[in-house]
Design an enzyme around this catalytic site. Sequence first.
Site, mmCIF file in Angstrom:
data_model
loop_
_atom_site.group_PDB
_atom_site.id
_atom_site.type_symbol
_atom_site.label_atom_id
_atom_site.label_comp_id
_atom_site.label_asym_id
_atom_site.label_seq_id
_atom_site.Cartn_x
_atom_site.Cartn_y
_atom_site.Cartn_z
ATOM 1 N N TYR A 205 0.874 -1.181 0.000
ATOM 2 C CA TYR A 205 0.000 0.000 0.000
ATOM 3 C C TYR A 205 0.906 1.224 0.000
ATOM 4 O O TYR A 205 1.765 1.365 0.880
ATOM 5 C CB TYR A 205 -0.882 0.015 1.240
ATOM 6 C CG TYR A 205 -2.010 -1.007 1.227
ATOM 7 C CD1 TYR A 205 -3.276 -0.682 0.746
ATOM 8 C CD2 TYR A 205 -1.812 -2.309 1.695
ATOM 9 C CE1 TYR A 205 -4.324 -1.604 0.743
ATOM 10 C CE2 TYR A 205 -2.853 -3.236 1.696
ATOM 11 C CZ TYR A 205 -4.102 -2.878 1.213
ATOM 12 O OH TYR A 205 -5.127 -3.800 1.210
ATOM 13 N N PRO B 173 -12.253 0.823 -1.250
ATOM 14 C CA PRO B 173 -11.567 -0.473 -1.294
ATOM 15 C C PRO B 173 -10.262 -0.563 -0.490
ATOM 16 O O PRO B 173 -9.724 -1.653 -0.331
ATOM 17 C CB PRO B 173 -11.277 -0.667 -2.782
ATOM 18 C CG PRO B 173 -11.275 0.705 -3.366
ATOM 19 C CD PRO B 173 -12.242 1.512 -2.545
ATOM 20 N N TYR C 128 -7.218 -4.897 9.930
ATOM 21 C CA TYR C 128 -7.048 -5.524 8.604
ATOM 22 C C TYR C 128 -7.507 -6.987 8.619
ATOM 23 O O TYR C 128 -8.188 -7.432 7.697
ATOM 24 C CB TYR C 128 -5.574 -5.426 8.177
ATOM 25 C CG TYR C 128 -5.362 -5.628 6.689
ATOM 26 C CD1 TYR C 128 -5.446 -4.561 5.809
ATOM 27 C CD2 TYR C 128 -5.086 -6.891 6.167
ATOM 28 C CE1 TYR C 128 -5.265 -4.732 4.439
ATOM 29 C CE2 TYR C 128 -4.901 -7.086 4.806
ATOM 30 C CZ TYR C 128 -4.982 -5.995 3.944
ATOM 31 O OH TYR C 128 -4.804 -6.182 2.591
#
Length: 397
Positions: A201, A293, A385
Amino acid sequence: MRTQVVIVGAGPSGLLLGQLLHKAGIDNVIVERQSADYVLGRIRAGVLEQVAVDVLDEAGVGQRMHAEGLPHEGFDLLFKGARHRIDLAGLTGGRKALVYGQTEVTRDLMAARAASGQTTVYEAAHVAIHGFDGAHPHVTYEKNGQTLRIDADFIAGCDGFHGVCRASVPGSAITEYEKVYPFGWLGLLSDTPPVHEELIYVNSPRGFALCSMRSRTRSRYYLQVPLSDTVDSWSDQAFWDELRRRLDPAAAETLVTGPSIEKSIAPLRSFVSEPMRFGRLLLAGDAAHIVPPTGAKGLNLAATDVKYLADALIEHFRERSDTGIDGYSERCLKRIWRAERFSWWFTSLMHRFPGEGEIAQKFQEAELDYLIHSEAGARTIAENYVGLPLDFGLRRA
Ligand code: APR
Ligand code: PHB
């Protein structure tokens, strides 16, 4: 036609619900606006929480997911040009994520549906729902020039954000919360080996990027782009060049490029509608909520809604008790708001927001720096997460 539960929508939510009900001996019919091929053509996120894996196993569709899915025990955060690993397993007592594309989940569910012998109507036009506030709910649709009707005990609205079910509820009975983000994600799928064995990310002054994958030979990459951009304005070469600029030097060097198999731009939205039950109509998945998302919560939330809904319907038919149905909305919304908050926060932390200037970038970098150097900070990311346990929605606190 008559059935026990008529399910509107054959996305992951509708198909999974159909399968869980079928396994419990509850008759159901799915009515879908599109063709099966069209449904399979939609490319969406690909990270499953353990809870979603467990529900798919319970539905009897886990075989290929376990054989081909890639367990991930961590991911990288890249900012200020350097990568830092979030050790999911180490920070959460061994929990992890499974990388397995939503398209494959849908394919497995469609195969199970076909084997179940339950009816699925594809390419149903003008689907409409009726009488859900009374004792005789039914669905009508048109197919091959004929109008058809299905009577049922319940209607399950699994027809996604743009579906007809939520839209059929009177405005006075529903409250909607929405935030639309001022950018989109341009996604590219390619048959190239992933740049790294785990996800990356990326917070970059040029905008967010994400390096993901579908298998060891298929990659999925994303770039934050202005909403005014179109897919046609992005050649494959331009995509790869821009991705390289947002990566650290080692990843930029390793990146293997190739022709795109699919390229699309998705808007980002946070959305929740409350409640999720209106008499004999129950909403599940994207029909009731959307997350941006970042963090890949969409399919996971859909899977847990559906599990709660299947349990509630099974309780109704087996035990003649509506306790589960009465508690359905509250049970779902508890975990939905937790996931909404995380997805919004992670999105806010990782993207450039137009008009917010250099100081916003500096604040993000300082927060990221804090998060990765504090065990509490890193654990906060990791816990969110890997997701909440299934019984979370039942807890009082
Ligand atoms: N009548 C019948 N079917 C409809 C109608 C309608 N009026 N409107 C929409 N549909 C169908 C769509 O064609 C689609 O196949 O309902 C299905 C909804 O599927 P999804 O949008 O995939 O929603 P859901 O099954 O809840 O899946 C949630 O998808 O968007 C991702 O992030 C999300 O991963 C999550 C998952
Ligand atoms: C994807 O692989 O498509 C994906 C992975 C992680 C995300 C979003 C999308 O957070």
